[in-house]
Design a protein around this motif. Structure first.
Motif, PDB file in Angstrom:
ATOM      1  N   ALA A 139       6.155 -35.082  -0.507  1.00  0.00           N
ATOM      2  CA  ALA A 139       5.418 -33.840  -0.768  1.00  0.00           C
ATOM      3  C   ALA A 139       5.506 -33.425  -2.230  1.00  0.00           C
ATOM      4  N   LEU A 140       6.601 -33.763  -2.893  1.00  0.00           N
ATOM      5  CA  LEU A 140       6.812 -33.334  -4.272  1.00  0.00           C
ATOM      6  C   LEU A 140       5.937 -34.088  -5.267  1.00  0.00           C
ATOM      7  N   THR A 141       5.324 -35.198  -4.831  1.00  0.00           N
ATOM      8  CA  THR A 141       4.469 -35.974  -5.736  1.00  0.00           C
ATOM      9  C   THR A 141       3.207 -35.204  -6.128  1.00  0.00           C
ATOM     10  N   ALA A 142       2.898 -34.118  -5.411  1.00  0.00           N
ATOM     11  CA  ALA A 142       1.690 -33.351  -5.708  1.00  0.00           C
ATOM     12  C   ALA A 142       1.887 -32.361  -6.849  1.00  0.00           C
ATOM     13  N   PHE A 143       3.100 -32.309  -7.430  1.00  0.00           N
ATOM     14  CA  PHE A 143       3.399 -31.266  -8.403  1.00  0.00           C
ATOM     15  C   PHE A 143       3.750 -31.855  -9.773  1.00  0.00           C
ATOM     16  N   ASP A 144       3.206 -31.229 -10.814  1.00  0.00           N
ATOM     17  CA  ASP A 144       3.533 -31.630 -12.182  1.00  0.00           C
ATOM     18  C   ASP A 144       4.958 -31.244 -12.544  1.00  0.00           C
ATOM     19  N   HIS A 145       5.411 -30.112 -12.035  1.00  0.00           N
ATOM     20  CA  HIS A 145       6.747 -29.612 -12.348  1.00  0.00           C
ATOM     21  C   HIS A 145       7.462 -29.275 -11.047  1.00  0.00           C
ATOM     22  N   VAL A 146       8.672 -29.814 -10.884  1.00  0.00           N
ATOM     23  CA  VAL A 146       9.461 -29.595  -9.671  1.00  0.00           C
ATOM     24  C   VAL A 146      10.794 -28.974 -10.067  1.00  0.00           C
ATOM     25  N   SER A 147      11.127 -27.843  -9.437  1.00  0.00           N
ATOM     26  CA  SER A 147      12.394 -27.175  -9.701  1.00  0.00           C
ATOM     27  C   SER A 147      13.007 -26.731  -8.380  1.00  0.00           C
ATOM     28  N   LYS A 148      14.317 -26.845  -8.281  1.00  0.00           N
ATOM     29  CA  LYS A 148      15.009 -26.352  -7.085  1.00  0.00           C
ATOM     30  C   LYS A 148      15.197 -24.842  -7.132  1.00  0.00           C
ATOM     31  N   GLY A 149      14.786 -24.206  -8.233  1.00  0.00           N
ATOM     32  CA  GLY A 149      14.926 -22.768  -8.378  1.00  0.00           C
ATOM     33  C   GLY A 149      16.301 -22.378  -8.885  1.00  0.00           C
ATOM     34  N   LYS A 150      16.460 -21.109  -9.196  1.00  0.00           N
ATOM     35  CA  LYS A 150      17.733 -20.605  -9.714  1.00  0.00           C
ATOM     36  C   LYS A 150      18.076 -19.282  -9.053  1.00  0.00           C
ATOM     37  N   GLY A 151      19.367 -18.988  -9.004  1.00  0.00           N
ATOM     38  CA  GLY A 151      19.821 -17.725  -8.439  1.00  0.00           C
ATOM     39  C   GLY A 151      20.011 -17.805  -6.944  1.00  0.00           C
ATOM     40  N   PRO A 152      20.591 -16.749  -6.352  1.00  0.00           N
ATOM     41  CA  PRO A 152      20.879 -16.760  -4.913  1.00  0.00           C
ATOM     42  C   PRO A 152      19.654 -17.008  -4.040  1.00  0.00           C
ATOM     43  N   GLY A 153      18.520 -16.450  -4.443  1.00  0.00           N
ATOM     44  CA  GLY A 153      17.301 -16.656  -3.664  1.00  0.00           C
ATOM     45  C   GLY A 153      16.383 -17.720  -4.225  1.00  0.00           C
ATOM     46  N   ARG A 154      16.834 -18.387  -5.322  1.00  0.00           N
ATOM     47  CA  ARG A 154      16.075 -19.443  -6.016  1.00  0.00           C
ATOM     48  C   ARG A 154      14.795 -18.923  -6.654  1.00  0.00           C
ATOM     49  N   GLU A 155      14.763 -17.644  -7.014  1.00  0.00           N
ATOM     50  CA  GLU A 155      13.564 -17.076  -7.629  1.00  0.00           C
ATOM     51  C   GLU A 155      13.687 -16.883  -9.136  1.00  0.00           C
ATOM     52  N   ALA A 156      14.872 -17.087  -9.712  1.00  0.00           N
ATOM     53  CA  ALA A 156      15.133 -16.639 -11.081  1.00  0.00           C
ATOM     54  C   ALA A 156      14.397 -17.433 -12.150  1.00  0.00           C
ATOM     55  N   ASP A 157      13.830 -18.586 -11.836  1.00  0.00           N
ATOM     56  CA  ASP A 157      13.084 -19.330 -12.864  1.00  0.00           C
ATOM     57  C   ASP A 157      11.573 -19.184 -12.713  1.00  0.00           C
ATOM     58  N   TRP A 158      11.118 -18.317 -11.819  1.00  0.00           N
ATOM     59  CA  TRP A 158       9.681 -18.196 -11.606  1.00  0.00           C
ATOM     60  C   TRP A 158       8.965 -17.620 -12.831  1.00  0.00           C
ATOM     61  N   VAL A 159       9.480 -16.558 -13.393  1.00  0.00           N
ATOM     62  CA  VAL A 159       8.847 -15.982 -14.583  1.00  0.00           C
ATOM     63  C   VAL A 159       8.929 -16.941 -15.777  1.00  0.00           C
TER      64      VAL A 159
END
Length: 489
Positions: A139-159
């Motif tokens: 599924a991840l092959t469809a994305f140019d950029h893949v991140s596991k996220g940051k922070g307790p809820g994994r939202e901290a790298d969205w901005v």
């Protein structure tokens, strides 16, 4: 001279056919500035009515409430399954769980399945996934950029992702939080909820343990709300809010007894909010029935990309300007193995909800019914014989093979109408709808099903765990693209 003119005319016709037959030509010919950016915010284990904008009196969700105030709130949006990874695999393919090849928890999406973000990528979109993935490597092959996220809820790298994106392309972001999945993780992004603020559903025990458990669940919802606000602020700062479609929903219901994995509204109905200032009138509410397999084709539609023929969902873009528009008469969902063996199917049609259970002889369990405070209190009271009829549902054995509910008058689905003579015609009609869907989409009841992974209370320890035959395997459902009934004849 005539011969030369005919050759020129034939060449022009060939060129026209090439352009018409190119799937992404419409999108490719649009300037980047005219094609909407798309952000999908994916909550984890959040029931539809656990937001302020859906009427909850105490959960603090000011940013999601703002999203609804500035956009469109769907009041009848349904998942295809109330189970983490199968729900995500269903969304990314626009296909029913048993058609994806990954209908059971923790099964990866097989290679070769259609991925709507790949279609957006092929059409010139910059594609990103950040946070919870849970679909396997393909599924991840469809994305140019893949991140596991940051922070307790994994939202901290969205901005930061929005800040660092290429500025010469439209973008699609799959932002997937782990809020509000157990186990709870405290952080500083919200004002903690107090146990006395909690609204205890009537199928749970109103006890201190339950109230504390629910208050911590509320806190996790407030965290994803906080980061949703940060995204909205960043879109404003970049001056791209008007041409950016933001969609919020959840993968399954709250992680409490009678919710997650179950086919009642507490488990299978999802909040669904869409804001797109260029196309949606603020404060719009729609009663139109939609399914989460419709999300992918809707995004493709607004991007000017023709959906792949394997996608079973249908676009609901027309609801953006006509909230009363009909998308479907039937929303259909599955309950397959999720730690415990299961095979249930559901049809929502009008005000009715129909459920068929292939294995009614067993309890309908999820780990949240056993291993966490709200479930533990229920089990203690069950053993002491102190539960009312609504709280006993988790322990019912055997269960009804069929259930029928009038959702508008019975929002918790407590009163089973399947045996009522006045609903016999409705029962017959919905049986036929489900039979048609089963036949056309290749659904099956496994003869060698995946067994329980965890031990059921009071029952023998299950054998060593392995995934066995899954729904649809016997009919090679991964090769079937028919969507089953969508609109009534």
């Amino acid at each position: 001279m005539l011969h030369v003119q005919m050759r020129l005319w034939n060449s022009l016709l060939c060129l026209a056919f090439i352009v018409l037959l190119t799937p992404t030509s419409e999108a490719a010919n649009k300037p980047a500035s005219a094609r909407p950016n798309i952000i999908m915010i994916f909550a984890d284990d959040v029931s539809w009515n656990d937001l302020g904008c859906y009427g909850h009196p105490t959960i603090r969700t000011p940013n999601l409430d703002r999203l609804a105030k500035e956009g469109l709130r769907f009041d009848n949006a349904y998942l295809t399954t109330s189970s983490c990874s199968p729900s995500r695999c269903s969304v990314i393919t626009g296909r029913y769980p048993h058609n994806t090849g990954a209908p059971e928890l923790h099964t990866p999406l097989p290679e070769g399945q259609v991925l709507f973000p790949q279609q957006l990528k092929d059409a010139g979109y910059y594609t990103v996934i950040s946070g919870k993935q849970h679909m396997g490597p393909y599924a991840l092959t469809a994305f140019d950029h893949v991140s596991k996220g940051k922070g307790p809820g994994r939202e901290a790298d969205w901005v930061p992702i929005l800040k660092q994106r290429p500025k010469d392309k439209p973008f699609f972001c799959w932002f997937a939080s782990v809020d509000a999945h157990r186990k709870w993780q405290a952080s500083n992004e919200y004002q903690p909820h107090k146990p006395e603020e909690v609204v205890v559903p009537p199928y749970l025990i109103d006890a201190p343990e339950t109230r504390k458990d629910l208050a911590q669940y509320y806190d996790e919802i407030s965290r994803i709300d906080f980061f949703t606000g940060k995204i909205l602020d960043e879109l404003d700062a970049q001056g791209i809010a008007d041409n950016t479609l933001v969609l919020f929903f959840a993968d399954n219901g709250r992680p409490f007894p009678r919710c997650k994995t179950r086919l009642y509204d507490s488990g299978i109905k999802t909040p669904l909010i869409v804001r797109w200032p260029d196309a949606i009138k603020p404060g719009t509410v729609s009663q139109s029935l939609v399914s989460t397999i419709d999300i992918g084709p809707t995004f493709l539609d607004v991007a000017g990309v023709t959906p792949d023929s394997r996608i079973q969902g249908v676009s609901f873009e027309n609801v953006f300007k006509q909230p009363e528009a009909k998308v479907r008469d039937y929303a259909i969902a599955e309950h397959n193995w999720h730690v415990f063996k299961a095979h249930e199917r559901m049809v929502r049609s009008g005000n009715l909800l129909y459920i068929r259970n292939a294995w009614p002889e067993q309890r309908n369990l999820c780990v949240e019914s056993i291993e966490f405070p709200s479930g533990e209190v229920l089990w203690d009271r069950f053993k002491a014989g102190k539960l009312n009829e609504f709280q006993r549902d988790v322990f019912l054995k055997p269960r009804p093979a069929e259930e029928l509910y009038l959702v508008t008058e019975d929002p918790h689905q407590f009163q089973n109408l399947a045996s009522k003579a006045e609903y016999a015609a409705d029962l017959t009609r919905l049986r036929k709808v489900l039979d048609q869907w089963t036949a056309e989409t290749g659904d099956t009841v496994p003869s060698n099903p995946t067994l329980d992974r965890n031990q059921r209370p009071g029952e023998p320890k299950p054998p060593e765990f392995e995934h066995r035959e899954m729904p649809g395997d016997a009919r090679q459902a991964t090769t079937i693209n028919a969507p089953g009934p969508i609109l009534a004849p």
